[in-house]
Design an enzyme around this catalytic site. Sequence first.
Site, mmCIF file in Angstrom:
data_model
loop_
_atom_site.group_PDB
_atom_site.id
_atom_site.type_symbol
_atom_site.label_atom_id
_atom_site.label_comp_id
_atom_site.label_asym_id
_atom_site.label_seq_id
_atom_site.Cartn_x
_atom_site.Cartn_y
_atom_site.Cartn_z
ATOM 1 N N GLY A 34 8.232 1.983 8.195
ATOM 2 C CA GLY A 34 7.735 2.169 6.810
ATOM 3 C C GLY A 34 6.486 1.333 6.555
ATOM 4 O O GLY A 34 6.096 0.512 7.392
ATOM 5 N N ALA A 35 5.869 1.540 5.365
ATOM 6 C CA ALA A 35 4.624 0.829 5.038
ATOM 7 C C ALA A 35 4.844 -0.681 5.074
ATOM 8 O O ALA A 35 4.048 -1.430 5.664
ATOM 9 C CB ALA A 35 4.132 1.267 3.654
ATOM 10 N N SER A 39 13.910 7.692 13.598
ATOM 11 C CA SER A 39 12.756 6.998 14.207
ATOM 12 C C SER A 39 13.107 6.313 15.514
ATOM 13 O O SER A 39 12.213 5.827 16.210
ATOM 14 C CB SER A 39 12.212 5.954 13.225
ATOM 15 O OG SER A 39 11.884 6.572 12.004
ATOM 16 N N ARG A 88 18.847 -8.866 -5.665
ATOM 17 C CA ARG A 88 17.945 -9.781 -6.384
ATOM 18 C C ARG A 88 18.632 -10.488 -7.550
ATOM 19 O O ARG A 88 18.363 -11.648 -7.826
ATOM 20 C CB ARG A 88 16.731 -9.013 -6.923
ATOM 21 C CG ARG A 88 15.735 -8.629 -5.853
ATOM 22 C CD ARG A 88 14.536 -7.912 -6.430
ATOM 23 N NE ARG A 88 13.662 -7.427 -5.365
ATOM 24 C CZ ARG A 88 12.951 -6.301 -5.457
ATOM 25 N NH1 ARG A 88 13.013 -5.563 -6.567
ATOM 26 N NH2 ARG A 88 12.182 -5.894 -4.465
ATOM 27 N N CYS A 134 7.446 -6.420 -6.262
ATOM 28 C CA CYS A 134 6.013 -6.698 -6.072
ATOM 29 C C CYS A 134 5.326 -7.068 -7.392
ATOM 30 O O CYS A 134 4.565 -8.037 -7.458
ATOM 31 C CB CYS A 134 5.321 -5.500 -5.454
ATOM 32 S SG CYS A 134 5.831 -3.930 -6.160
ATOM 33 N N SER A 166 1.203 2.793 -3.219
ATOM 34 C CA SER A 166 1.978 2.199 -2.112
ATOM 35 C C SER A 166 3.365 1.753 -2.555
ATOM 36 O O SER A 166 4.307 1.754 -1.774
ATOM 37 C CB SER A 166 1.232 1.000 -1.522
ATOM 38 O OG SER A 166 0.966 0.051 -2.560
ATOM 39 N N HIS A 174 -1.712 -3.631 -6.869
ATOM 40 C CA HIS A 174 -1.359 -3.554 -8.288
ATOM 41 C C HIS A 174 -2.314 -4.393 -9.123
ATOM 42 O O HIS A 174 -2.823 -5.420 -8.650
ATOM 43 C CB HIS A 174 0.045 -4.124 -8.501
ATOM 44 C CG HIS A 174 1.180 -3.286 -7.996
ATOM 45 N ND1 HIS A 174 1.054 -1.963 -7.602
ATOM 46 C CD2 HIS A 174 2.488 -3.601 -7.805
ATOM 47 C CE1 HIS A 174 2.218 -1.503 -7.208
ATOM 48 N NE2 HIS A 174 3.121 -2.469 -7.307
ATOM 49 N N GLN A 225 0.056 -4.881 -3.034
ATOM 50 C CA GLN A 225 1.490 -4.605 -3.226
ATOM 51 C C GLN A 225 2.271 -4.691 -1.918
ATOM 52 O O GLN A 225 3.413 -5.147 -1.890
ATOM 53 C CB GLN A 225 1.648 -3.195 -3.815
ATOM 54 C CG GLN A 225 3.079 -2.824 -4.155
ATOM 55 C CD GLN A 225 3.831 -2.140 -3.033
ATOM 56 O OE1 GLN A 225 3.220 -1.487 -2.174
ATOM 57 N NE2 GLN A 225 5.139 -2.272 -3.014
HETATM 58 C C1 2RA Z 1 6.704 0.153 -7.202
HETATM 59 N N1 2RA Z 1 7.680 -2.060 -7.337
HETATM 60 O O1 2RA Z 1 5.564 -0.303 -7.181
HETATM 61 C C2 2RA Z 1 7.886 -0.696 -6.858
HETATM 62 C C3 2RA Z 1 8.087 -0.661 -5.384
HETATM 63 N N2 2RA Z 1 8.911 -1.677 -4.921
HETATM 64 O O2 2RA Z 1 6.945 1.331 -7.461
#
Ligand code: 2RA
Length: 345
Positions: free
Chosen positions: A12-13, A40, A99, A136, A166, A253, A328
Amino acid sequence: DGPSVAVVGVTGAVGQEFLSVLSDRDFPYRNIRLLASRRSAGKQLTFEDRKYTVEELRPESFDGIDIALFSAGGSISKEFGPVAVERGSIVVDNSSAFRMDPEVPLVIPEVNSEAMAHIKIKGRSGKGALIANPNCSTIICLMAATPLHRHAKVVRMVVSTYQAASGAGAAAMEELVQQTREVLDGKEPTCKIFKQQYAFNLFSHNAAVLSNGYNEEEMKLVKETRKIWASAWNDKNVKVSATCIRVPVMRAHAESVNLQFEKPLSEDTARRILEGATGLVVVDDRDSNRFPTPLDVSSKDDVAVGRIRQDLSQDGNLGLDLFVCGDQIRKGAALNAIQIAEKLL
Ligand code: 2RA
């Protein structure tokens, strides 16, 4: 004789960024295991001039693993995180699964590393542990807000985010590029990921909307900020509100942050504090109207902060407005997780 490391969700990214960051920071791993779904498994990857075969994620994948970096979605973390801990790994989980679990530290190393001080690899009793990587938008916001909070105690924070593709994964990034081409060619845009046009558009974040009218992404910012600041300052009362928007930007972001303080804080003092903060770069040139942009921070480690100004709706220097940008995938996910892993060494 560094730690053995597993990367869960390596294709993944964020998984790919884990590898870039491990390499960029010369992380002292003894060996590395690349794990992904059955789909994968078998793929060949080259990492630091060595060939690896991606293995299918199974419980026994964690035997002998000291640190397991997870970014494969909440269901995989829920299923395999505790399994990895049982088998003695320290899990750094990028999903939202744990979390808000009171037993699980939620950590931004520059903000509240003391929350994980009790967890170390060396001399471990063989038991594993779970550490959660914040969302993020929370990481990027708090990298700028926390140095000011330390100085003048934030009592209220209002955040508007402008979130990149992303955050919704590699497929969303690909769709943004494809749609942009289609629109420019006068073709009907392909809308598979967000079911609405994304190119040359923006919309409320795609996370589910709750009964209070906020969406899950906004509530992550509210709840995670409180947990992270409470762990460092035992301060559960900070008031937070957020509006999260998805914008047609690839991987960084942007966030507008309004802060209200308990004690006065001038913009000059704020600028000086931010200039001295680790992991931040101040981009605040009013004369040339140069302020943080997503492109400036893309693929970079540092979060950029600017538009530092007194909030003119507050009296007595009790309010500040900021504008923050951060990558991000990097500081918003992979870099923060590996900085946590570095604290374990
Ligand atoms: C978003 N924070 O940017 C979420 C991804 N983890 O959509």
